[in-house]
Design a protein around this motif. Structure first.
Motif, mmCIF file in Angstrom:
data_model
loop_
_atom_site.group_PDB
_atom_site.id
_atom_site.type_symbol
_atom_site.label_atom_id
_atom_site.label_comp_id
_atom_site.label_asym_id
_atom_site.label_seq_id
_atom_site.Cartn_x
_atom_site.Cartn_y
_atom_site.Cartn_z
ATOM 1 N N GLN A 1 0.698 -1.037 -0.071
ATOM 2 C CA GLN A 1 -0.117 -0.036 0.027
ATOM 3 C C GLN A 1 0.903 1.381 -0.107
ATOM 4 O O GLN A 1 0.677 2.140 -0.797
ATOM 5 N N LEU A 2 1.850 1.382 0.901
ATOM 6 C CA LEU A 2 3.021 2.406 0.751
ATOM 7 C C LEU A 2 3.401 2.600 -0.584
ATOM 8 O O LEU A 2 3.615 3.654 -1.214
ATOM 9 N N ASN A 3 3.981 1.608 -1.219
ATOM 10 C CA ASN A 3 4.521 1.743 -2.450
ATOM 11 C C ASN A 3 3.438 2.175 -3.471
ATOM 12 O O ASN A 3 3.873 3.515 -4.131
ATOM 13 N N SER A 4 2.222 1.952 -3.528
ATOM 14 C CA SER A 4 1.235 2.570 -4.286
ATOM 15 C C SER A 4 0.899 3.921 -3.859
ATOM 16 O O SER A 4 0.883 4.747 -4.768
ATOM 17 N N GLU A 5 0.939 4.310 -2.532
ATOM 18 C CA GLU A 5 0.588 5.536 -2.212
ATOM 19 C C GLU A 5 1.594 6.696 -2.300
ATOM 20 O O GLU A 5 1.336 7.825 -2.723
ATOM 21 N N LEU A 6 2.902 6.044 -1.875
ATOM 22 C CA LEU A 6 3.821 6.880 -1.714
ATOM 23 C C LEU A 6 4.771 7.084 -2.603
ATOM 24 O O LEU A 6 5.841 7.648 -2.945
ATOM 25 N N GLY A 7 4.885 5.640 -3.381
ATOM 26 C CA GLY A 7 5.775 5.536 -4.505
ATOM 27 C C GLY A 7 6.882 4.788 -4.164
ATOM 28 O O GLY A 7 7.373 4.671 -2.913
ATOM 29 N N ALA A 8 7.371 3.751 -5.252
ATOM 30 C CA ALA A 8 8.127 2.898 -4.854
ATOM 31 C C ALA A 8 9.487 3.388 -4.261
ATOM 32 O O ALA A 8 10.374 2.887 -3.605
ATOM 33 N N GLN A 9 10.044 4.551 -4.952
ATOM 34 C CA GLN A 9 11.099 5.241 -4.612
ATOM 35 C C GLN A 9 11.250 5.712 -3.239
ATOM 36 O O GLN A 9 12.370 5.418 -2.487
ATOM 37 N N THR A 10 10.265 6.409 -2.619
ATOM 38 C CA THR A 10 10.187 6.925 -1.432
ATOM 39 C C THR A 10 10.245 5.603 -0.394
ATOM 40 O O THR A 10 10.898 5.812 0.567
ATOM 41 N N VAL A 11 9.445 4.547 -0.451
ATOM 42 C CA VAL A 11 9.546 3.410 0.342
ATOM 43 C C VAL A 11 11.023 2.933 0.357
ATOM 44 O O VAL A 11 11.629 2.332 1.185
ATOM 45 N N GLY A 12 11.486 2.650 -0.909
ATOM 46 C CA GLY A 12 12.770 1.941 -1.232
ATOM 47 C C GLY A 12 13.629 2.821 -0.299
ATOM 48 O O GLY A 12 14.677 2.079 0.072
ATOM 49 N N GLN A 13 13.674 4.153 -0.373
ATOM 50 C CA GLN A 13 14.927 4.659 0.351
ATOM 51 C C GLN A 13 14.852 4.354 1.754
ATOM 52 O O GLN A 13 15.871 4.974 2.652
#
Length: 898
Positions: free
Chosen positions: A353-365
């Motif tokens: 859900q975070l990947n979808s809402e915040l973007g994979a780049q933000t979560v990946g960082q």
């Protein structure tokens, strides 16, 4: 005259100076001419003669040669300064986008931590997972949380002049060049500051060597000087320790300390600090989990300790004592990314859900702190119940999955009032041997047919019809036919018992989970409006995949796939009185700087089902009598905690066609009350026929979890109390024992009438029905919503849709062939009758004299039967004999005596 003499003297001085210069110049020319005269005339020979070592030596060690050397050196230095300055200026323009003062903000934690609803303030007891990602990761801590041995060891081995230079070290660079050129151990000339700059700003270019690496080195030097101006030495060292690689995927000393020793960086010993300080020089080789690098790592650790002793950080004795420790024996085993994860399916769902809402780049960082909606106590209760259900080693295991033929399950528990998921199991177990191959698949997000658990939503669409053209006749008592019916598309639904119950009210249709009435309701509604309602209620995934989009009327009995999490949310809409709220799994997300980037906020929701309809459905689904024909009364889970926790419940079974035969493959139980909504599914990851398709099997899990969650977890939080249930909305009509919405038109919908039934077949009496078999009953007259024809709803056990088929006008009936009278004594007579049977079985014989019964007996066989009669006096008397069979046929004969 005096003035003229002075002018004359000045001219003489200038003339003398000019003469001296000319004389000197002439002498130089003569000397050069004399020198050239000594050389050969041929140009090549002359050049070679001039290059003779003796002449070259004499030149450079002459006054003239010394002056020339100074000129060359001066010019070279000037050119070098201009060249270096030009290079710095050239590459400085590429650094305009890099602000050294932002260095600290770039050194941040890349690990994301997931907590239950208590949040990080509850500490590790609330921690669900530390997500280190699948690449390098680091945990950043304050400098006060790093042991001084770690700081001293790092400075000693990496940059002993750290506290002396201003970002770059000329002596260190020259020392490295000399050492490397002499064949010594390869050394780097970079300071700690330069290494930090490289790691933060030039990590992608760090592999460039030789000429290709010169631009990077220049940029590093420039930024290092600026970093030294922006930060003090302690800050730079702390940033370095939080950023540097420590083997494998671990960056930062805190990550290394936790991974290798299971402690915080502030608790590192001297030996541990020296080992960690040895790693950044070559983290691939010195990774403690690299078997080939373990001895080199120990050797370098010893070197670190020697350097610390030489530079006065520790004593020689302490260094030797640290060397003697078997440090590698204390290294913890390497763990996987998901080690110690709690509620794994739920946490991974949150991550998606975070990947979808915040973007994979933000979560990946990384660097996020995620507070989820999970209630760990309810989650523990759910996991315990699943373990008892599926784990053969659990003492309470009963072997039901093996006997019934299912190996997997999923469950979702949602807070009714907020839509927050408080517990979730995506499989029977995440990593148990009995779930190998499918345990990490989240079945709570898989598309699975819900079977009959979809029916309440179908009836919701039916009941809330109240257009001007509709008859507005739908409530819990509205009759729908359960007869064999072929619907459009040659679709003929049936139930597992292969029976049809005739005209039955919706309460019975839903309570007994009959298929034909549900399909009838779907046809009345229309497929699209019904699916629109289901989607709006939260079941957004229902009938949306592949061929499911074309399923038609079968969608009314669960013929499409749906995600369990969506299905539970749709039931929560019913549980909220028809108000939809989006499902949520996250309460708050903060980044590494402590900024809140996502926060859950409650909202009023959207009404998608009329509250009166939701109340009526909840009343039906909580009616234990309505489903008693399937499961009996007080079945655990369908009735939670022996009725202490009142719930609405619906079971369901979905079928698959295997080898040309419809067989059960999935079983469901859905349960809700004003506090919590829960769904449980049992089945298999691939369609396999269940040995037992009893849809009540998941009810034990419902009973376990809903009991604990309500009476313990939510009771302690003030969210549940005994006796809690819904209040009837304004407008609800109660007619008899049934409920109807305010728009229900009882005049158009139904009336009460008398109907005559046959006692034997319990169907409508006909002209051939004997009078003795007829009985009148009050029946409800209503209108078939589809055909618009009148239909009748009779009391329980009677069928007003069919005629008596137990009797025929041609049936053989019992008879009495003769009556004889004989005198026994004065005024006492024996009356004999001969009885013959008909279609039915004989049941009774009654003999009367002058209208008064003198003998009434039970009989079962044809033959002669006697009775005694005593007369009160002489005279004639009339005898009547009547026999009856179990079809209520009668035979009668009469005789006068004498």
């Amino acid at each position: 005259m005096a003035a003229k003499k002075r002018r004359s003297r000045k001219l003489n001085v200038y003339a003398n100076l000019a003469t001296a210069r000319r004389t000197k110049k002439d002498a130089a020319h003569r000397k050069k001419a004399e020198y050239l005269a000594t050389l050969p005339k041929h140009p090549v020979k002359r050049l070679l003669a001039r290059m003779h070592p003796r002449r070259v030596w004499n030149y450079w060690f002459s006054k003239k040669g010394g002056i020339m050397a100074l000129k060359i050196v001066g010019v070279s230095v000037l050119l070098l300064v201009l060249f270096v300055g030009g290079l710095f200026a050239y590459y400085r323009k590429d650094l305009d986008s890099i602000n050294p003062q932002q260095l600290a903000s770039r050194v941040h934690t890349t690990v994301t931590k997931y907590y239950d609803r208590r949040g990080p303030s509850a500490g590790d007891t609330a921690l669900l997972w530390t997500d280190t990602g699948d690449g390098d990761y680091k945990l950043v801590v304050d400098g006060s949380q790093i042991n001084k041995y770690m700081k001293e060891a790092t400075v000693a081995i990496e940059d002993k002049d750290f506290y002396k230079h201003g970002g770059i070290s000329v002596s260190g660079t020259l020392r490295a060049i000399i050492n490397n050129s002499n064949g010594g151990t390869t050394q780097g000339g970079s300071t700690l500051t330069q290494q930090l700059v490289k790691q933060v700003f030039f990590a992608n270019d760090a592999q460039q060597r030789g000429l290709a690496g010169i631009p990077r080195k220049i940029k590093e030097a420039i930024l290092s000087i600026e970093v030294e101006r922006a930060y003090n030495k302690d800050q730079i060292l702390n940033l370095y320790l939080n950023e540097s690689p420590y083997g494998g995927r671990r960056n930062g000393v805190e990550s290394a300390a936790k991974s290798y020793f299971g402690i915080d960086a502030k608790d590192l010993t001297l030996a541990q600090s020296a080992l960690l300080a040895a790693i950044p020089n070559e983290p691939g080789l010195y990774n403690p989990y690299n078997p080939d690098g373990q001895q080199p790592l120990v050797d370098r650790q010893h070197k670190v300790l020697d350097e610390m002793a030489d530079q006065g950080y520790v004593s020689k004795a302490d260094a030797e004592k640290a060397k003697a420790q078997p440090i590698l024996d204390t290294i913890l085993p390497e763990s996987s990314q998901f080690e110690n994860i709690k509620a794994p399916h739920f946490v991974q769902m949150v991550q998606q859900q975070l990947n979808s809402e915040l973007g994979a780049q933000t979560v990946g960082q990384g660097g996020l702190t995620v507070t989820t909606t999970l209630d760990s106590s309810i989650q523990n209760s759910l996991e315990q119940s699943f373990d008892q259900e599926f784990n053969p080693k659990n003492p309470k295991y009963q072997g039901i999955p093996k006997r019934a033929g299912f190996a997997d399950g999923a469950a979702t528990v949602e807070d009714t009032q907020t839509g927050q998921i408080v517990a979730l199991m995506g499989s029977a177990s995440w990593d148990a041997p009995y779930t190998a191959g499918f345990g990490q698949t989240n079945a709570a997000e898989s598309y699975i047919q819900p079977g009959s658990t979809i029916k309440p939503l179908v009836y919701a669409q039916l009941m809330q019809q109240k257009s001007n053209t509709a008859q507005n006749i739908y409530g819990s008592g509205t009759v729908l036919p359960d007869n064999k019916t072929t619907f459009p598309g040659n679709y003929t639904p049936a139930d597992d018992d292969n029976r049809y119950l005739g005209n039955i009210p919706i309460r019975s249709s839903l309570g007994l989970s009959r298929n034909v009435p549900a399909v009838e309701a779907m046809q009345i509604n229309g497929v699209k409006p019904t699916l629109d309602l289901i989607h709006a209620a939260g079941g957004a995934s229902y009938c949306t995949q592949g061929v499911d989009t074309q399923v038609g009327l079968a969608a009314g009995i669960g013929g499409c796939g749906i995600k369990q999490v969506d299905h539970v949310n749709a039931y929560s809409t019913l549980a909220r009185g028809g108000v939809y709220k989006p499902q949520s799994t996250i309460l708050q997300v903060t980044n590494s700087d402590g900024q809140t980037i996502k926060k859950w906020e409650d909202n009023q929701g959207k009404k998608v089902i009329d509250p009166q309809v939701a109340y009526i459905l909840s009343d039906i689904l909580s009616d234990d009598n309505a489903r008693a024909g399937l499961y009996g009364r007080n079945f655990p889970g369908l009735v939670v905690d022996k009725g202490i926790v009142k719930t609405a419940v619906k079971t369901g079974t979905s079928n698959a066609e295997i080898n040309g035969q419809a067989v059960p493959k999935d079983i469901w139980v859905m349960s809700y009350n004003p506090s919590l909504t829960m769904g449980v599914w049992f089945g298999n990851t691939t369609p396999v026929a269940l040995k037992d398709g009893n849809s009540s099997l998941p009810a034990k899990v419902i009973n376990d979890v809903m009991t604990y969650a309500n009476t313990v977890a939510y009771a302690q939080q003030g969210k549940w109390k005994q006796g809690q249930w819904y209040t009837a909305p304004a407008g609800i009509q109660k007619i008899g024992n049934e409920l109807y919405p305010s728009w229900y038109n009882k005049n158009a919908a139904q009336s009460t009438t008398k109907l005559t039934f046959d006692k034997v077949s319990k169907k409508l009496a006909t002209d051939c029905t004997p009078e003795g078999a007829k009985i009148q009953q009050d029946a409800l007259k209503t209108t078939d919503p589809t055909t618009k024809k009148a239909v009748f709803f009779a009391p329980s056990g009677y069928d007003a849709s069919k005629n008596d088929d137990a009797h025929s006008c041609d049936d053989a009936k019992p008879s009495i062939s003769s009556i004889t009278v004989s005198l026994i004594t004065t005024n006492t007579y024996k009356i004999s009758t001969v009885v013959s049977g008909g279609k039915g079985n004989l049941t009774s014989l009654t003999i009367s004299v002058n209208g008064a019964t003198i003998n009434d007996q039970q009989i079962s066989l044809a033959g002669s039967y006697d009775a005694t009669y005593t007369s009160t006096g002489p005279g004639t008397f009339s005898i009547t004999a009547t026999t009856t069979d179990d079809l209520f046929y009668t035979g009668t004969a009469s005789k006068s005596y004498p």
